[in-house]
Design a protein around this motif. Structure first.
Motif, short mmCIF file in Angstrom:
data_model
loop_
_atom_site.label_atom_id
_atom_site.label_comp_id
_atom_site.label_asym_id
_atom_site.label_seq_id
_atom_site.Cartn_x
_atom_site.Cartn_y
_atom_site.Cartn_z
N PRO A 48 0.82 -1.22 0.00
CA PRO A 48 0.00 0.00 0.00
C PRO A 48 0.85 1.28 0.00
CG PRO A 48 -0.87 -1.60 1.56
CD PRO A 48 0.42 -2.17 1.06
N GLY A 49 0.36 2.30 -0.70
CA GLY A 49 1.10 3.54 -0.92
C GLY A 49 1.56 4.23 0.36
N TYR A 50 0.71 4.28 1.39
CA TYR A 50 1.09 5.01 2.61
C TYR A 50 2.27 4.35 3.31
CZ TYR A 50 -1.56 1.44 5.21
OH TYR A 50 -2.00 0.25 5.74
N ILE A 51 2.44 3.06 3.09
CA ILE A 51 3.58 2.35 3.69
C ILE A 51 4.86 2.71 2.92
CG2 ILE A 51 4.56 0.05 4.11
CD1 ILE A 51 1.67 -0.96 4.54
N VAL A 52 4.73 2.73 1.61
CA VAL A 52 5.88 3.09 0.77
C VAL A 52 6.32 4.53 1.08
CG1 VAL A 52 6.67 3.39 -1.61
CG2 VAL A 52 5.16 1.48 -1.04
N GLU A 53 5.33 5.42 1.26
CA GLU A 53 5.65 6.83 1.57
C GLU A 53 6.42 6.95 2.88
OE1 GLU A 53 5.63 9.35 -0.37
OE2 GLU A 53 4.80 8.00 -1.89
N ALA A 54 6.04 6.17 3.87
CA ALA A 54 6.74 6.21 5.16
C ALA A 54 8.20 5.81 4.97
CB ALA A 54 6.05 5.28 6.16
N ALA A 55 8.45 4.88 4.08
CA ALA A 55 9.83 4.44 3.82
C ALA A 55 10.61 5.54 3.10
CB ALA A 55 9.82 3.16 2.99
N VAL A 56 9.96 6.20 2.16
CA VAL A 56 10.63 7.27 1.41
C VAL A 56 11.06 8.37 2.38
CG1 VAL A 56 10.27 9.09 -0.32
CG2 VAL A 56 9.42 6.76 -0.75
N GLU A 57 10.15 8.71 3.27
CA GLU A 57 10.45 9.73 4.28
C GLU A 57 11.61 9.27 5.17
OE1 GLU A 57 7.61 11.46 7.48
OE2 GLU A 57 6.59 11.44 5.52
N ALA A 58 11.62 8.02 5.54
CA ALA A 58 12.66 7.49 6.42
C ALA A 58 14.04 7.59 5.76
CB ALA A 58 12.36 6.04 6.80
N CYS A 59 14.06 7.43 4.45
CA CYS A 59 15.34 7.53 3.72
C CYS A 59 15.99 8.89 3.93
CB CYS A 59 15.12 7.35 2.22
SG CYS A 59 14.86 5.68 1.73
N ARG A 60 15.16 9.93 4.10
CA ARG A 60 15.68 11.30 4.22
C ARG A 60 16.03 11.65 5.65
NH1 ARG A 60 11.25 12.51 0.57
NH2 ARG A 60 12.10 12.44 -1.53
N ASN A 61 15.72 10.79 6.59
CA ASN A 61 15.93 11.08 8.01
C ASN A 61 17.33 10.59 8.44
OD1 ASN A 61 15.95 11.18 10.78
ND2 ASN A 61 13.87 10.38 11.02
N PRO A 62 18.23 11.53 8.78
CA PRO A 62 19.60 11.12 9.12
C PRO A 62 19.68 10.11 10.25
CG PRO A 62 19.42 13.51 8.95
CD PRO A 62 18.03 12.98 8.85
N ARG A 63 18.69 10.11 11.15
CA ARG A 63 18.69 9.14 12.25
C ARG A 63 18.73 7.70 11.69
NH1 ARG A 63 13.33 7.33 15.25
NH2 ARG A 63 14.17 5.65 16.49
N PHE A 64 18.07 7.52 10.56
CA PHE A 64 17.96 6.18 9.99
C PHE A 64 19.15 5.81 9.11
CE2 PHE A 64 13.16 6.78 10.52
CZ PHE A 64 13.19 6.17 11.77
N HIS A 65 20.12 6.73 9.02
CA HIS A 65 21.32 6.40 8.23
C HIS A 65 22.35 5.70 9.09
CE1 HIS A 65 20.23 10.07 5.47
NE2 HIS A 65 19.31 9.12 5.48
N LYS A 66 22.05 5.59 10.37
CA LYS A 66 23.01 5.03 11.34
C LYS A 66 22.47 3.75 11.96
CE LYS A 66 25.52 8.86 11.22
NZ LYS A 66 26.75 8.85 10.42
N TYR A 67 23.36 3.05 12.69
CA TYR A 67 22.90 1.88 13.44
C TYR A 67 21.81 2.30 14.41
CZ TYR A 67 27.27 -0.63 12.21
OH TYR A 67 28.30 -1.24 11.57
#
Ligand SMILES: Cc1ncc(COP(=O)(O)O)c(C=O)c1O
Length: 401
Positions: A48-67
């Motif tokens: 579903p689209g809203y799940i994919v959107e949450a992932a796209v947003e997470a890609c841009r969040n520096p917190r998620f670039h780390k362990y």
């Protein structure tokens, strides 16, 4: 002395038969042959689209670039605890959740954490192909409790009791089942759970198909149905089947805190945290509603009824009604040894191979699930392909002499 190149433990692992059939069918397709595949164990719907959107947003969040913590994002663990209360009435704390790389890693880690060499695990056959390998790798001993089409592939307490020894540590409970689609009634779940509690067994319950039940069947979690089990329950689950998210690889294990802590230690050395982007997508999934799965369930139910009707119209094929998941598991025992244009397949594996070559339809033979003489067909594919594929199988099988 020359030492073997591959360790004995790893050489003993068989290739996943379901993935092998799928790979062969895909290779034939790539070579231009019009193969229809009933092998895959995944919804044919997009995430579903809203799940994919949450992932796209997470890609841009520096917190998620780390362990992040090896056991999972704290907010996802809490959302899983909330979802478990909502869907199965099972009250747990976030500290009882370990987020894993798909349900598969949860299966592996559950057995690795619970079993010592020689500990026995009761496994109802037909069973999903991954369980035996995970049990074996942990040094456990699988004890099969074999069921067939006459009981709709449901095991009774009497059968389980006959297989129990003083080395039995775990009952593996799977409802709805892959590969049979069998769903235990609430009374059966209770009876089995009470029997397990009486004998101080652990129950590992795989609930990944909890939202896919049809007709009058309904899912009940053995963890809630039988409070007497106390803390000897490990629940396995994931987002793959409910939200059409097989490729995202997020599952989880729920258990008592000491088990979860031990399993988290294992995971911290093996894989660390599951991809943060995938965890963010899973968070949107489990924190959201169940409308996407309701839509899929309607389509699956329609396909299920079509497939079962068509299969039972084929002479020599017997298919009990699957009540959950998205698989049908017909017996083809009557057709083995018969003549198909000069070929006489003796096993369901040989018959499946012949059907793939001649009818260009991929089915998974029962050998993959511990019970030769059957086929597993997934109905998680488009209605037209489903009808065309089963028609081809019917045409091929009716030539049996
Ligand atoms: C019964 C059962 N449990 C667990 C899984 C694991 O799913 P995943 O690793 O994709 O989350 C599957 C997938 O086929 C399954 O059929």
């Amino acid at each position: 002395m020359t030492r073997p190149r591959i360790s004995a433990r790893i050489s003993a692992i068989s290739e996943s038969a379901t993935l092998a059939v799928d790979a062969k069918a895909k290779a034939m397709k790539a070579a231009g042959r019009p193969v229809i595949g009933f092998g895959a164990g995944e919804p044919d719907f997009p995430t579903p689209g809203y799940i994919v959107e949450a992932a796209v947003e997470a890609c841009r969040n520096p917190r998620f670039h780390k362990y992040t913590p090896a056991g999972g994002l704290p907010e996802l663990k809490q959302a899983i605890a909330d979802k478990t209360l909502r869907d199965s009435g099972y009250r747990i704390e976030a500290a009882q959740v370990l987020v894993t790389n798909g349900g598969k890693q949860a299966v592996y880690e559950a057995f690795a954490t619970l079993l010592d060499p020689g500990d026995e695990v009761l496994v109802v056959a037909p069973y999903w192909t991954t369980y035996p390998e995970a049990i074996k790798l942990a040094g456990g001993v699988q004890v099969d409790v074999v069921t067939d089409e006459t009981t709709g592939y449901l095991a009774s307490v009497e059968q389980l009791e006959a297989a129990r020894t003083d080395r039995t540590k775990v009952l593996l409970f799977v409802s709805p089942s892959n590969p049979t689609g069998a769903v235990y009634s609430p009374e059966q779940v209770e009876a089995i759970g009470r029997w397990a509690a009486e004998h101080d067994l652990w129950v590992v319950t795989d609930e990944i198909y909890e939202h896919l039940t049809y007709g009058d069947a309904s899912f009940v979690s053995i963890a809630t149905a039988v409070p007497e089990l106390g803390d000897r329950v490990v629940v396995l689950n994931g987002v793959a089947k409910t939200y059409a998210m097989t490729g995202w690889r997020v599952g989880w294990l729920i258990g008592p805190k000491d088990v979860v802590k031990a399993a988290t230690n294992l995971q911290s050395h093996a894989t660390s945290n599951v991809s943060n982007v995938a965890q963010a997508a899973a968070l949107a999934a489990v924190a959201g509603d169940l409308s996407a799965v309701a839509e899929m369930r309607e389509a699956f139910d329609r396909r299920r009824r079509t497939m079962v009707r068509m299969l039972n119209e084929i002479p020599g094929v017997l298919c009990p009604e699957p009540k959950g998941a998205f698989y049908a598991y017909p017996s083809v025992k009557e057709l083995l040894g018969r003549d198909f244009g000069g070929r006489r397949p003796q096993t369901s594996a040989e018959l499946a191979e012949l059907i793939l070559e001649e009818a260009e339809v991929a089915l998974v033979p029962g050998e993959a699930f511990g019970t030769p003489g059957y086929f597993r067909l997934s109905y998680a594919l488009g209605d037209e392909d489903l009808v065309e594929g089963v028609s081809r199988v019917a045409k091929f099988l009716t030539q049996a002499r």
